[in-house]
Design an enzyme around this catalytic site. Structure first.
Site, PDB file in Angstrom:
ATOM      1  N   HIS A  98      79.488  35.927  15.097  1.00 17.35           N
ATOM      2  CA  HIS A  98      78.454  36.772  15.704  1.00 17.35           C
ATOM      3  C   HIS A  98      77.164  35.983  15.791  1.00 17.35           C
ATOM      4  O   HIS A  98      76.860  35.194  14.907  1.00 17.35           O
ATOM      5  CB  HIS A  98      78.237  38.034  14.846  1.00 17.35           C
ATOM      6  CG  HIS A  98      77.576  39.144  15.573  1.00 17.35           C
ATOM      7  ND1 HIS A  98      76.218  39.205  15.751  1.00 17.35           N
ATOM      8  CD2 HIS A  98      78.092  40.234  16.192  1.00 17.35           C
ATOM      9  CE1 HIS A  98      75.925  40.291  16.436  1.00 17.35           C
ATOM     10  NE2 HIS A  98      77.040  40.934  16.723  1.00 17.35           N
ATOM     11  N   ASP A 146      84.510  44.019  16.434  1.00 18.91           N
ATOM     12  CA  ASP A 146      85.620  44.067  17.387  1.00 18.91           C
ATOM     13  C   ASP A 146      86.954  43.635  16.776  1.00 18.91           C
ATOM     14  O   ASP A 146      88.003  43.891  17.362  1.00 18.91           O
ATOM     15  CB  ASP A 146      85.310  43.168  18.591  1.00 18.91           C
ATOM     16  CG  ASP A 146      84.162  43.720  19.411  1.00 18.91           C
ATOM     17  OD1 ASP A 146      84.209  44.913  19.734  1.00 18.91           O
ATOM     18  OD2 ASP A 146      83.216  42.972  19.698  1.00 18.91           O
TER      19      ASP A 146
HETATM   20  C1  LIG Z   1      79.859  35.429  19.026  1.00 15.36           C
HETATM   21  C2  LIG Z   1      79.840  33.940  19.195  1.00 15.36           C
HETATM   22  C3  LIG Z   1      79.515  33.596  20.662  1.00 15.36           C
HETATM   23  C4  LIG Z   1      78.769  33.351  18.298  1.00 15.36           C
HETATM   24  O1  LIG Z   1      78.822  31.951  18.448  1.00 15.36           O
HETATM   25  P1  LIG Z   1      77.788  30.996  17.695  1.00 15.36           P
HETATM   26  O2  LIG Z   1      76.436  31.577  17.754  1.00 15.36           O
HETATM   27  O3  LIG Z   1      78.007  29.637  18.254  1.00 15.36           O
HETATM   28  O4  LIG Z   1      78.297  31.048  16.203  1.00 15.36           O
HETATM   29  P2  LIG Z   1      77.934  30.066  15.013  1.00 15.36           P
HETATM   30  O5  LIG Z   1      76.698  29.298  15.331  1.00 15.36           O
HETATM   31  O6  LIG Z   1      77.947  30.872  13.771  1.00 15.36           O
HETATM   32  O7  LIG Z   1      79.175  29.073  15.012  1.00 15.36           O
HETATM   33  C5  LIG Z   1      79.324  28.115  13.974  1.00 15.36           C
HETATM   34  C6  LIG Z   1      80.551  27.288  14.280  1.00 15.36           C
HETATM   35  O8  LIG Z   1      81.697  28.128  14.208  1.00 15.36           O
HETATM   36  C7  LIG Z   1      82.404  28.091  15.417  1.00 15.36           C
HETATM   37  N1  LIG Z   1      82.854  29.435  15.754  1.00 15.36           N
HETATM   38  C8  LIG Z   1      82.096  30.545  15.837  1.00 15.36           C
HETATM   39  N2  LIG Z   1      82.833  31.588  16.189  1.00 15.36           N
HETATM   40  C9  LIG Z   1      84.107  31.132  16.317  1.00 15.36           C
HETATM   41  C10 LIG Z   1      85.301  31.737  16.668  1.00 15.36           C
HETATM   42  N3  LIG Z   1      85.351  33.041  16.964  1.00 15.36           N
HETATM   43  N4  LIG Z   1      86.406  30.991  16.739  1.00 15.36           N
HETATM   44  C11 LIG Z   1      86.359  29.687  16.444  1.00 15.36           C
HETATM   45  N5  LIG Z   1      85.238  29.037  16.106  1.00 15.36           N
HETATM   46  C12 LIG Z   1      84.118  29.759  16.034  1.00 15.36           C
HETATM   47  C13 LIG Z   1      81.383  27.620  16.462  1.00 15.36           C
HETATM   48  O9  LIG Z   1      82.028  27.008  17.569  1.00 15.36           O
HETATM   49  C14 LIG Z   1      80.562  26.665  15.663  1.00 15.36           C
HETATM   50  O10 LIG Z   1      81.264  25.448  15.543  1.00 15.36           O
HETATM   51  P3  LIG Z   1      80.580  24.044  15.989  1.00 15.36           P
HETATM   52  O11 LIG Z   1      79.399  23.911  15.079  1.00 15.36           O
HETATM   53  O12 LIG Z   1      81.645  23.047  15.761  1.00 15.36           O
HETATM   54  O13 LIG Z   1      80.206  24.222  17.419  1.00 15.36           O
HETATM   55  C15 LIG Z   1      81.208  33.333  18.793  1.00 15.36           C
HETATM   56  O14 LIG Z   1      81.400  33.566  17.432  1.00 15.36           O
HETATM   57  C16 LIG Z   1      82.367  33.870  19.604  1.00 15.36           C
HETATM   58  O15 LIG Z   1      82.566  33.467  20.770  1.00 15.36           O
HETATM   59  N6  LIG Z   1      83.196  34.760  19.009  1.00 15.36           N
HETATM   60  C17 LIG Z   1      84.398  35.263  19.638  1.00 15.36           C
HETATM   61  C18 LIG Z   1      84.096  36.347  20.655  1.00 15.36           C
HETATM   62  C19 LIG Z   1      83.712  37.648  19.986  1.00 15.36           C
HETATM   63  O16 LIG Z   1      84.358  38.133  19.079  1.00 15.36           O
HETATM   64  N7  LIG Z   1      82.624  38.243  20.503  1.00 15.36           N
HETATM   65  C20 LIG Z   1      82.133  39.509  20.021  1.00 15.36           C
HETATM   66  C21 LIG Z   1      80.843  39.338  19.316  1.00 15.36           C
HETATM   67  S1  LIG Z   1      80.301  40.924  18.713  1.00 15.36           S
END
Ligand SMILES: CC(C)(COP(=O)(O)OP(=O)(O)OC[C@H]1O[C@@H](n2cnc3c(N)ncnc32)[C@H](O)[C@@H]1OP(=O)(O)O)[C@@H](O)C(=O)NCCC(=O)NCCS
Length: 393
Positions: free
Chosen positions: A261, A317
């Site tokens: 998130h 979700d």
């Molecule tokens: C919501 C989201 C866009 C946030 O992304 P973010 O702000 O980049 O999250 P973070 O900064 O905490 O990520 C830290 C690391 O974990 C990874 N990561 C985060 N969520 C991940 C996931 N769902 N699956 C795999 N890896 C994930 C990121 O790629 C990042 O890795 P990196 O440093 O090698 O690039 C992302 O978690 C996502 O796409 N989740 C899946 C979709 C989803 O469930 N959306 C609903 C949100 S309510």
């Protein structure tokens, strides 16, 4: 404007003051007007929480009864809207249907005071109470069933399940779905809420704000993750395939749906409540397969990310799709249900925006060409052609 105060996507920019919702992303806490989401999910109802969001305080017994009666009286759909649903193009999505219905409803009310700082948002809630009825009716017509009138003795959650199934749901199922609506009612300055506030800041109608917010929620970067969680569950197929699937998915830098998130850097508190609902429902139906599958996926993903030193936790979700599936709700209604629930939060923000309004007018960092003379068409060469074709203009 300098590059130093440019934040793409307004990330981290404070664009307004708000008293509606507080999110503590680091410790995984969420409060609606100071009340924790866990306490509200346990003790409150969607209607009471909607009252709290709109009127800024929990209601007295009498006020809640009056508010509830007011909302329930206007759940049913006039024949014109039933016709609209019946004749809506089959290729259209339920989100498009919702936007159309909201616009139709708008044209049926008199917007006398839209040009002032106040508005008829609280009255508008009556019409917004119809969103769940629109969705359930959409599904009924899709299945060739007749229109069914709402039951004023049922909560919004129980009534939705009643309309969907044509019979009263067990009390626990109605309570759980009502609490699911409550869990989605508000979540701060996300894209759809910000959209609602931007539209409200022009003194456009509440209906225009809600319709615009639904449009923002329709994009897959905002709504729809719970639907994609269930598609992912199908793709993985079995508990035995979780590890190999994760190895491959993470090596391809795929995102695991329902995990992570932008704001929470701990487990989303709504996910914890949803997980409990999933356990309760699984126990009730005597089938723990889906619940155990998701718990295993959560654990394995947590181990993978832990080893990388990048802990990522479930968001709301991750478990909600499974809860809705057990309740018999089709996947394409998941995001529209989110809209039905979030309309409460959108309205609270519209009211707040109007209380101390300033029309939103940010700047863009101009990166286009320097001033240049107009070129007559006969003098244009391929160098003066646009690189943007009509298809992607
Ligand atoms: C919501 C989201 C866009 C946030 O992304 P973010 O702000 O980049 O999250 P973070 O900064 O905490 O990520 C830290 C690391 O974990 C990874 N990561 C985060 N969520 C991940 C996931 N769902 N699956 C795999 N890896 C994930 C990121 O790629 C990042 O890795 P990196 O440093 O090698 O690039 C992302 O978690 C996502 O796409 N989740 C899946 C979709 C989803 O469930 N959306 C609903 C949100 S309510």
């Amino acid at each position: 404007m300098t590059e130093t105060n440019y934040a793409k996507g307004l990330e981290g920019v404070i664009a307004a003051e708000s008293e509606v919702c507080q999110i503590d992303g680091l410790s995984g806490k969420l409060y609606y007007r100071g009340y924790s989401i866990e306490e509200l999910a346990q003790h409150s109802s969607f209607e009471e929480t909607t009252y709290l969001l709109l009127y800024e305080a929990l209601p007295s017994k009498a006020k809640l009864e009056e508010f509830t009666a007011r909302c329930r009286r206007c759940r049913d759909l006039p024949p014109a809207i039933q016709d609209m649903i019946r004749h809506f193009p089959s290729a259209g999505s339920p989100m498009e249907l919702l936007q159309s219905v909201i616009s139709y409803l708008s044209s049926t009310v008199e917007h006398k005071i839209q040009h002032s700082a106040t508005c008829n948002c609280r009255q508008t809630l009556h019409q917004i109470s119809q969103i769940p009825t629109v969705l359930a009716t959409y599904q009924r017509f899709k299945e060739g069933k007749a229109y069914l009138e709402s039951r004023p003795d049922l909560s919004p959650g129980a009534n939705f399940l009643y309309l969907l199934r044509g019979q009263e749901p067990p009390v626990e199922e109605g309570r759980i779905f009502d609490a699911c609506l409550l869990l989605h009612a508000e979540h701060g300055f996300n894209a759809s809420t910000f959209t609602a506030r931007v539209v409200a800041s022009t003194y456009s109608t509440c209906y225009c704000s809600i319709s615009a917010a639904i449009g923002a929620l329709a994009g897959f970067l905002h709504g729809g993750a719970n639907e994609r969680v269930m598609n992912m569950v199908d793709e993985i197929g079995s508990k035995e395939n979780i590890e190999p699937w994760l190895d491959k998915a993470l090596s391809e830098h795929r995102k695991v749906m329902g995990m992570g998130h932008r704001v929470y850097k701990a487990k989303d508190p709504r996910a914890t409540v949803m997980e409990r609902f999933l356990e309760e429902l699984s126990e009730k139906i005597g089938d723990h397969k889906l619940c155990e599958f998701l718990k295993q996926l959560e654990k394995s993903f947590g181990d993978h990310m832990g080893k990388k030193g990048k802990p990522v936790y479930p968001n709301v979700d991750f478990f909600s799709g499974a809860v809705y599936t057990i309740l018999g709700i089709p996947r394409y209604l998941f995001t529209p249900i989110f809209a039905a629930a979030r309309s409460a939060g959108w309205l609270a923000h519209i009211l707040e925006q109007r209380k101390d309004n300033r029309i939103f007018r940010p700047k863009a960092l101009f990166t286009g060409p320097d001033p240049r003379p107009y070129v007559p068409i006969e003098n244009r060469t391929s160098n003066t052609d646009s690189s943007v074709t009509e298809n992607n203009a």
